[in-house]
Design a protein around this motif. Structure first.
Motif, PDB file in Angstrom:
ATOM      1  N   PRO A   1       0.818  -1.228   0.000  1.00 15.58           N
ATOM      2  CA  PRO A   1       0.000   0.000   0.000  1.00 15.58           C
ATOM      3  C   PRO A   1       0.849   1.275   0.000  1.00 15.58           C
ATOM      4  CG  PRO A   1      -0.180  -1.149   2.116  1.00 15.58           C
ATOM      5  CD  PRO A   1       0.501  -2.082   1.172  1.00 15.58           C
ATOM      6  N   ARG A   2       2.011   1.249   0.628  1.00 20.57           N
ATOM      7  CA  ARG A   2       2.895   2.417   0.580  1.00 20.57           C
ATOM      8  C   ARG A   2       3.358   2.665  -0.842  1.00 20.57           C
ATOM      9  NH1 ARG A   2       3.640   6.557   3.838  1.00 20.57           N
ATOM     10  NH2 ARG A   2       3.942   5.231   5.680  1.00 20.57           N
ATOM     11  N   ARG A   3       3.633   1.585  -1.580  1.00 16.55           N
ATOM     12  CA  ARG A   3       4.063   1.734  -2.976  1.00 16.55           C
ATOM     13  C   ARG A   3       2.936   2.324  -3.827  1.00 16.55           C
ATOM     14  NH1 ARG A   3       4.525  -3.271  -4.431  1.00 16.55           N
ATOM     15  NH2 ARG A   3       2.796  -3.228  -5.923  1.00 16.55           N
ATOM     16  N   VAL A   4       1.681   1.929  -3.552  1.00 21.59           N
ATOM     17  CA  VAL A   4       0.543   2.502  -4.275  1.00 21.59           C
ATOM     18  C   VAL A   4       0.514   4.005  -4.082  1.00 21.59           C
ATOM     19  CG1 VAL A   4      -1.976   2.653  -4.327  1.00 21.59           C
ATOM     20  CG2 VAL A   4      -0.879   0.411  -4.234  1.00 21.59           C
ATOM     21  N   LEU A   5       0.705   4.456  -2.852  1.00 19.56           N
ATOM     22  CA  LEU A   5       0.660   5.885  -2.559  1.00 19.56           C
ATOM     23  C   LEU A   5       1.795   6.643  -3.243  1.00 19.56           C
ATOM     24  CD1 LEU A   5      -0.254   6.058   1.230  1.00 19.56           C
ATOM     25  CD2 LEU A   5      -1.716   6.559  -0.732  1.00 19.56           C
ATOM     26  N   GLU A   6       2.933   5.985  -3.357  1.00 19.79           N
ATOM     27  CA  GLU A   6       4.110   6.652  -3.938  1.00 19.79           C
ATOM     28  C   GLU A   6       4.103   6.601  -5.446  1.00 19.79           C
ATOM     29  OE1 GLU A   6       7.275   4.613  -1.980  1.00 19.79           O
ATOM     30  OE2 GLU A   6       7.063   5.767  -0.098  1.00 19.79           O
TER      31      GLU A   6
END
Length: 303
Positions: free
Chosen positions: A297-302
């Motif tokens: 999910p952090r990668r989605v945000l970035e």
């Protein structure tokens, strides 16, 4: 385990992000409780309503994040779920069907502008008129676009992916209880899961554990994202709670029911509870749980 990143939070610990009298104190309370529960970042989620009401609620979250460092530390952005979704029974889920709208860039811009640069994710139905143009516009604003509450065909999903669609919201939910045995939205999304991040609600109610296990075998490990879809009941337990003006009953098993018990309306399970149950019910190891609840999910945000 801590450092969770939750991309779908309608409310938390007695606070409904979709109410019209939301205060800074309530937002701070929810953020502090999420942080205490190991959530490092979240996207407060504003669901379908009248455009003015949605914009007002989006603006309220954005203002609190601008004003309070504690809120800004937890609120990584805002998730707008609707109003450009399917109005069809089952697919519309707990969203008010009379507030569903055809997608236009003008309406999307109203909602995005209300977020003052903090709208990070929009969920829409790719089969609805205007969504391809809106998807392109949102992606041009560096906003992640997800399919959800939809019955898009394979061709429509592929067209949306070509326009910038990169995610699918809570697979296995927001669809009727009875669908075609082969050609249905779950199978279509799974067939494209090498091109989409797929979010899943791991509470044992929204998707039975055996079915969730099957989904997780089909989706590439790097594309699985666990979300809570939490409502105000999260962290509190059974009882009656508000979600955007509707009453939700949370039963003794923490299933959150819309009035009439015909379908779920958000979730009462927290992210640490989901992480524990993924290990207990499905035997998912700590490394994969960490990837699904934090890294992906952090990668989605970035982006």
């Amino acid at each position: 385990m801590s450092g969770f990143v939750d991309l779908q939070v309608n409310g938390y610990h007695g606070v409904d992000f979709n109410c019209d009298d939301l205060t800074d104190e309530a937002i701070l309370k929810a953020c502090r409780q999420m942080r205490d529960d190991g959530v490092a970042a979240c996207l407060p989620t504003i669901i379908t309503d009248q455009i003015d009401s949605m914009a007002r609620r989006i603006r309220r979250i954005a203002e609190a994040a601008e004003t309070h460092a504690e809120v800004a530390e937890v609120v990584a952005g805002i998730h707008v779920e609707g109003p450009f979704i399917s109005p069809e029974p089952g697919f519309v889920g707990a969203h008010p069907v009379d507030c569903v709208r055809e997608a236009t860039v003008d309406l999307a811009k109203q909602l995005v502008d209300a977020g003052r640069g903090r709208v990070r994710l929009v969920t829409l139905a790719p089969e609805m008129h205007g969504t391809v143009e809106v998807t392109r516009w949102l992606c041009d604003q560096s906003i992640v676009v997800a399919a959800g509450h939809c019955d898009a065909s394979i061709a429509q999903l592929r067209q949306a992916i070509d326009a910038g669609l990169s995610m699918f919201t809570h697979l296995g939910n927001a669809c009727p209880g009875q669908v075609h045995r082969h050609d249905n939205i779950v199978q279509r999304a799974l067939s494209l899961s090498d091109q989409l991040a797929i979010s899943l609600i791991a509470d044992g109610h929204h998707v039975p554990w055996f079915a969730l296990a099957n989904y997780c075998k089909c989706i590439p490990n790097e594309n699985i994202v666990i979300v809570t879809d939490a409502i105000a009941a999260a962290g509190l337990g059974p009882g009656f709670y508000r979600l955007a003006g509707q009453m939700v009953e949370v039963d003794q098993h923490l299933a959150a029911w819309a009035e009439g018990h015909g379908h779920f309306a958000g979730c009462a399970t927290t992210m640490p509870q989901m992480a524990e149950m993924l290990g207990r019910h499905l035997g998912i190891d700590a490394d994969r749980i960490d990837r699904w609840t934090r890294i992906n999910p952090r990668r989605v945000l970035e982006g």
